[in-house]
Design an enzyme around this catalytic site. Structure first.
Site, PDB file in Angstrom:
ATOM      1  N   THR A 155       0.855  -1.196   0.000  1.00 21.07           N
ATOM      2  CA  THR A 155       0.000   0.000   0.000  1.00 21.07           C
ATOM      3  C   THR A 155       0.885   1.238   0.000  1.00 21.07           C
ATOM      4  O   THR A 155       1.716   1.413   0.892  1.00 21.07           O
ATOM      5  CB  THR A 155      -0.948  -0.018   1.214  1.00 21.07           C
ATOM      6  N   LYS A 232      -0.877  -0.735  -4.205  1.00 17.36           N
ATOM      7  CA  LYS A 232      -2.257  -0.281  -3.926  1.00 17.36           C
ATOM      8  C   LYS A 232      -2.269   1.194  -3.555  1.00 17.36           C
ATOM      9  O   LYS A 232      -1.524   1.618  -2.656  1.00 17.36           O
ATOM     10  CB  LYS A 232      -2.838  -1.100  -2.769  1.00 17.36           C
ATOM     11  N   HIS A 256      -8.292   4.675  -1.170  1.00 16.99           N
ATOM     12  CA  HIS A 256      -8.306   4.108   0.183  1.00 16.99           C
ATOM     13  C   HIS A 256      -9.685   4.297   0.831  1.00 16.99           C
ATOM     14  O   HIS A 256      -9.806   4.535   2.026  1.00 16.99           O
ATOM     15  CB  HIS A 256      -7.204   4.781   1.022  1.00 16.99           C
TER      16      HIS A 256
HETATM   17  C1  FMN Z   1     -11.829  -0.527   8.512  1.00 13.68           C
HETATM   18  C2  FMN Z   1     -10.889  -0.401   7.337  1.00 13.68           C
HETATM   19  C3  FMN Z   1      -9.577  -0.820   7.475  1.00 13.68           C
HETATM   20  C4  FMN Z   1      -8.706  -0.729   6.398  1.00 13.68           C
HETATM   21  N1  FMN Z   1      -7.436  -1.202   6.533  1.00 13.68           N
HETATM   22  C5  FMN Z   1      -6.607  -1.200   5.474  1.00 13.68           C
HETATM   23  C6  FMN Z   1      -5.324  -1.804   5.567  1.00 13.68           C
HETATM   24  O1  FMN Z   1      -4.948  -2.355   6.581  1.00 13.68           O
HETATM   25  N2  FMN Z   1      -4.534  -1.749   4.459  1.00 13.68           N
HETATM   26  C7  FMN Z   1      -4.928  -1.154   3.284  1.00 13.68           C
HETATM   27  O2  FMN Z   1      -4.177  -1.124   2.318  1.00 13.68           O
HETATM   28  N3  FMN Z   1      -6.152  -0.593   3.168  1.00 13.68           N
HETATM   29  C8  FMN Z   1      -7.001  -0.608   4.230  1.00 13.68           C
HETATM   30  N4  FMN Z   1      -8.257  -0.097   4.087  1.00 13.68           N
HETATM   31  C9  FMN Z   1      -8.711   0.421   2.777  1.00 13.68           C
HETATM   32  C10 FMN Z   1      -9.364  -0.687   1.932  1.00 13.68           C
HETATM   33  O3  FMN Z   1      -8.404  -1.636   1.522  1.00 13.68           O
HETATM   34  C11 FMN Z   1     -10.042  -0.159   0.670  1.00 13.68           C
HETATM   35  O4  FMN Z   1      -9.136   0.619  -0.073  1.00 13.68           O
HETATM   36  C12 FMN Z   1     -11.305   0.661   0.895  1.00 13.68           C
HETATM   37  O5  FMN Z   1     -11.975   0.275   2.074  1.00 13.68           O
HETATM   38  C13 FMN Z   1     -12.221   0.442  -0.317  1.00 13.68           C
HETATM   39  O6  FMN Z   1     -13.354   1.189  -0.227  1.00 13.68           O
HETATM   40  P1  FMN Z   1     -14.810   0.614   0.233  1.00 13.68           P
HETATM   41  O7  FMN Z   1     -14.685   0.367   1.707  1.00 13.68           O
HETATM   42  O8  FMN Z   1     -15.692   1.771  -0.091  1.00 13.68           O
HETATM   43  O9  FMN Z   1     -15.147  -0.622  -0.562  1.00 13.68           O
HETATM   44  C14 FMN Z   1      -9.149  -0.171   5.168  1.00 13.68           C
HETATM   45  C15 FMN Z   1     -10.476   0.242   5.040  1.00 13.68           C
HETATM   46  C16 FMN Z   1     -11.345   0.125   6.099  1.00 13.68           C
HETATM   47  C17 FMN Z   1     -12.778   0.556   5.912  1.00 13.68           C
HETATM   48  C1  7N5 Z   2      -2.631   0.981  10.836  1.00 15.50           C
HETATM   49  C2  7N5 Z   2      -3.904   0.410  10.305  1.00 15.50           C
HETATM   50  C3  7N5 Z   2      -4.323   1.225   9.159  1.00 15.50           C
HETATM   51  C4  7N5 Z   2      -5.527   0.654   8.550  1.00 15.50           C
HETATM   52  C5  7N5 Z   2      -5.917   1.411   7.346  1.00 15.50           C
HETATM   53  O1  7N5 Z   2      -5.256   1.426   6.356  1.00 15.50           O
HETATM   54  C6  7N5 Z   2      -7.135   2.124   7.355  1.00 15.50           C
HETATM   55  O2  7N5 Z   2      -7.716   2.209   8.440  1.00 15.50           O
HETATM   56  O3  7N5 Z   2      -7.546   2.612   6.330  1.00 15.50           O
END
Ligand code: FMN
Ligand code: 7N5
Length: 359
Positions: A155, A232, A256
């Site tokens: 990411t 990503k 994100h």
């Molecule tokens: C609760 C939560 C935690 C997330 N944690 C990560 C993560 O650890 N690593 C990461 O690359 N993206 C993280 N994301 C982003 C998601 O991978 C993704 O890009 C995003 O949620 C997509 O949009 P959507 O929720 O509208 O489908 C997180 C998103 C949410 C909602």
């Molecule tokens: C350190 C955890 C980060 C998770 C993340 O990427 C998010 O919450 O969107």
């Protein structure tokens, strides 16, 4: 969706989860305008159906970097699934396997990579943030290889976790008893130190993420693994081209879910210039606000090979564990199957720019 609509899963999750956990899931950075803009961007895209095509045998299957999928759908990496269900990522992995979806496990998963792999019957990828302590990455890469993960997703849109007003207001910290079990406890002790005005997740990311990495550092990962590498968080044609020039195998076009750069361009708006820059030299995945089968069709028309679904998987998990995630994924696949038939698309590859107009 066995009678339950996606918005009902969302409402039920909201009822079930403690307020600060709901806010962590639902929230975005800054003004949160990038969250709603992601949805609005997909809504502006309209489909152009073709008729009198034999759609008696539409095929939703595809493959992504060698992984066979029932539909072009994966679960986006999300930290700490145990926030919403005691089984956490193990339940999610089971659901992904049951429905033929890819599961991208977050580096900050709350179950071990090995337990998740033991429960999985479908393909797993592992997502990484670049930590200052590189030996942590080396260890994770080795464990992912040993446990059969099939690709790494780095990411790149988070040199640190952005300021998220809801989490700051709540002084959000991951509850005691839930941990990022795959990293050293001192690396992600996000369960400590949340105070009103500051989220523990944001603070620990500032301490632990390496904000100095550049394109040149990708070689460091390449030297350590033969697994395919996916970046990503790409939102421009310029960066997509650099990604191709650095030999990556795939990119996730993503803002994100509106949680990083406030006011960032929605992924769906960025996709056309990225698809043009990439010119089929690597795989393209879109994430953000994918909520309907028609959204998948739109993403494919705009140039993606597959989509990732984020929050809806956690709504399903909060609602009814593995079964809830399966129901959410199956619902999306069924809707996508219908979108194919009504679009006159027989194979996933049949979607292209002629299938859409922008308003
Ligand atoms: C609760 C939560 C935690 C997330 N944690 C990560 C993560 O650890 N690593 C990461 O690359 N993206 C993280 N994301 C982003 C998601 O991978 C993704 O890009 C995003 O949620 C997509 O949009 P959507 O929720 O509208 O489908 C997180 C998103 C949410 C909602
Ligand atoms: C350190 C955890 C980060 C998770 C993340 O990427 C998010 O919450 O969107």
């Amino acid at each position: 969706m066995t009678g339950t609509t996606l918005s009902e899963y969302e409402s039920r999750a909201r009822e079930l989860l403690p307020g600060p956990v709901w806010d962590f899931l639902a929230g975005g950075s800054g003004t949160e305008s990038a969250v709603s803009a992601g949805r609005a961007a997909l809504d502006r895209v309209r489909l152009r159906p073709r008729v009198l095509v034999d759609v008696s045998a539409c095929d939703t299957r595809c493959s992504l970097l060698g992984a066979p999928l029932a539909a072009p759908v994966g679960i986006a990496p999300m930290a700490y699934h145990r926030l919403v269900h005691p089984e956490g990522e193990v339940a999610t992995a089971r659901a992904a396997g049951d429905t033929g979806a890819l599961f991208t496990v977050s580096m900050f998963a709350s179950r071990t990579l090995e337990d998740i792999a033991a429960a999985a019957t479908g393909p797993l990828w592992l997502q990484l943030y670049w930590l200052r302590r590189r030996e942590q990455l080396t260890g994770l890469i080795r464990r992912a290889e040993d446990a059969g993960y099939r690709a790494l997703v780095l990411t790149v849109d988070a040199p640190r976790v952005a300021h998220r007003p809801r989490d700051a207001r709540n002084g959000f910290a991951v509850p005691a008893g839930i941990r990022a079990v795959n990293v050293d406890a001192s690396v992600m002790s996000a369960s400590h130190g949340g105070t009103a005005g500051e989220s523990a997740v944001a603070r620990h990311s500032r301490e632990q993420f390496d904000p100095s990495i550049t394109w040149a550092d990708l070689a460091w990962i390449r030297e350590r693994t033969a697994l395919p590498l996916v970046l990503k968080g790409i939102l421009t044609g310029e960066d997509a081209l650099l990604a191709v020039e650095h030999g990556v195998d795939g990119i996730v076009v993503s803002n994100h879910g509106g949680r990083q750069l406030d006011c960032a361009i929605p992924a769906a708006d960025a996709l056309p210039e990225i698809a043009e820059a990439v010119a089929d030299r690597c795989r393209i995945i879109l994430d953000g606000s994918i909520r309907h089968g028609t959204d998948i069709a739109k993403a494919l028309c705009l140039g993606a090979h597959a989509v990732f679904v984020g929050r809806p998987a956690l709504w399903g998990l909060a609602h009814s564990g593995s079964e809830g995630v399966s129901a959410v994924l199956r619902g999306l696949s069924n809707e996508f199957d219908e979108a194919m038939a009504l679009m006159g698309a027989v194979r996933v590859e049949d979607f292209d720019r002629s299938g859409i107009v922008h308003h």
